[in-house]
Scaffold this active site. Structure first.
Site, PDB file in Angstrom:
ATOM      1  N   GLY A  83     -10.050   8.126  11.764  1.00 33.52           N
ATOM      2  CA  GLY A  83     -10.354   8.985  12.904  1.00 33.52           C
ATOM      3  C   GLY A  83      -9.288  10.058  13.073  1.00 33.52           C
ATOM      4  O   GLY A  83      -8.431  10.259  12.199  1.00 33.52           O
ATOM      5  N   LYS A  95      -3.114  13.525  14.343  1.00 36.98           N
ATOM      6  CA  LYS A  95      -3.338  12.082  14.342  1.00 36.98           C
ATOM      7  C   LYS A  95      -2.090  11.386  14.884  1.00 36.98           C
ATOM      8  O   LYS A  95      -1.036  11.985  14.996  1.00 36.98           O
ATOM      9  CB  LYS A  95      -3.613  11.587  12.910  1.00 36.98           C
ATOM     10  CG  LYS A  95      -4.967  12.063  12.393  1.00 36.98           C
ATOM     11  CD  LYS A  95      -5.330  11.456  11.054  1.00 36.98           C
ATOM     12  CE  LYS A  95      -5.106   9.996  10.947  1.00 36.98           C
ATOM     13  NZ  LYS A  95      -5.740   9.186  11.990  1.00 36.98           N
ATOM     14  N   GLY A  96      -2.267  10.111  15.210  1.00 39.63           N
ATOM     15  CA  GLY A  96      -1.122   9.339  15.678  1.00 39.63           C
ATOM     16  C   GLY A  96      -1.224   8.888  17.112  1.00 39.63           C
ATOM     17  O   GLY A  96      -0.312   8.248  17.626  1.00 39.63           O
ATOM     18  N   GLU A 104      -1.033   5.905   7.951  1.00 44.06           N
ATOM     19  CA  GLU A 104      -2.251   6.702   7.769  1.00 44.06           C
ATOM     20  C   GLU A 104      -1.997   7.867   6.818  1.00 44.06           C
ATOM     21  O   GLU A 104      -2.814   8.168   5.947  1.00 44.06           O
ATOM     22  CB  GLU A 104      -2.732   7.225   9.122  1.00 44.06           C
ATOM     23  CG  GLU A 104      -3.255   6.117  10.035  1.00 44.06           C
ATOM     24  CD  GLU A 104      -3.588   6.577  11.435  1.00 44.06           C
ATOM     25  OE1 GLU A 104      -4.331   5.862  12.119  1.00 44.06           O
ATOM     26  OE2 GLU A 104      -3.104   7.644  11.871  1.00 44.06           O
TER      27      GLU A 104
END
Ligand code: 5RP
Length: 219
Positions: A83, A95-96, A104
């Site tokens: 995602g 992200k994160g 990831e």
């Protein structure tokens, strides 16, 4: 189920179309990926296994009987599904939000195809409305935070979170990320930074957006 969650689930189910028999699949982290993991149950006997990006996803994969393999033993992967917190029109990502950005980024880098699954709320024209997560070595947290103030950001320490790698996260608010490639490289160069939650150099190859009227594929 509200529209955000039905969008997440629709995108996750659409990602099953990228699976192939005998595949070792890279699996990301988060509520959207959880729908993907749950759907992988029907693929259990047709997959070689999975490489996971977090302890949370590892536990969920094992719970449905999918073997989780160490990336060191796996070699490069054909497919990574994950995602994102934000997606721009060029398939660059933030992200994160779930704190799993380092693993990831490693699994994404080791994968030939990165399929990103999101609901429409994640789409932006310019990255940076979502605070940019940065994983830091604990002793460098304040130093990195001061450097973020120096570039016009407002860093906030994500207290009470220790990453799977034993590090800390600061979330940088107030950045308008018009040049994500350069910013990712610049931040990567700061001592103490482990991982920047910008996925611009290794962006998604495909973004699946689960909308009410169907799943849109950005390539
Ligand atoms: C975790 C992530 C997630 O992919 C991101 O936070 C999106 O999460 P969700 O699917 O729960 O909206 O980067 O580190």
């Amino acid at each position: 189920m509200n529209t955000i969650h039905s969008g997440k689930k629709a995108a996750a189910l659409a990602a099953l179309n990228y699976l192939e028999e005998g595949m070792l699949v890279g699996v990301g982290t988060g509520s959207t990926v959880n729908y993907f993991i749950d759907a992988l149950a029907s693929w259990r006997d047709r997959l070689q296994g999975a490489v996971s990006s977090s302890e949370a996803s590892t536990a969920r994969l094992r719970a449905i009987g999918i073997e989780v393999i160490d990336l060191n033993r796996a070699g490069d992967l054909a497919l990574y599904v994950d995602g994102a917190d934000e997606v721009d029109p060029h398939r660059r990502l933030i992200k994160g939000g779930g704190g799993a950005l380092t693993r990831e980024k490693i699994v994404a880098a080791a994968s030939r195809r990165f399929v990103c699954i999101v609901d429409p709320s994640k789409q932006v024209e310019v990255l940076g409305q979502f605070p940019l997560p940065i994983e830091v070595i604990p002793m460098a947290r304040s130093y990195v935070a001061r450097r973020m103030v120096g570039i016009g950001g407002h860093p906030v320490w994500r207290e009470n979170l220790i990453t799977d790698n034993g590090n800390q996260i600061i979330d940088v608010h107030g950045l308008s990320i018009t040049d994500p490639l350069t910013l990712e490289s610049t931040l990567n160069d700061i001592p103490g930074v482990v991982t920047v939650g910008l996925f611009a150099h290794r962006k998604a190859d495909v973004v699946l957006i689960g909308r009410e009227d169907g799943v849109i594929e950005l390539t």
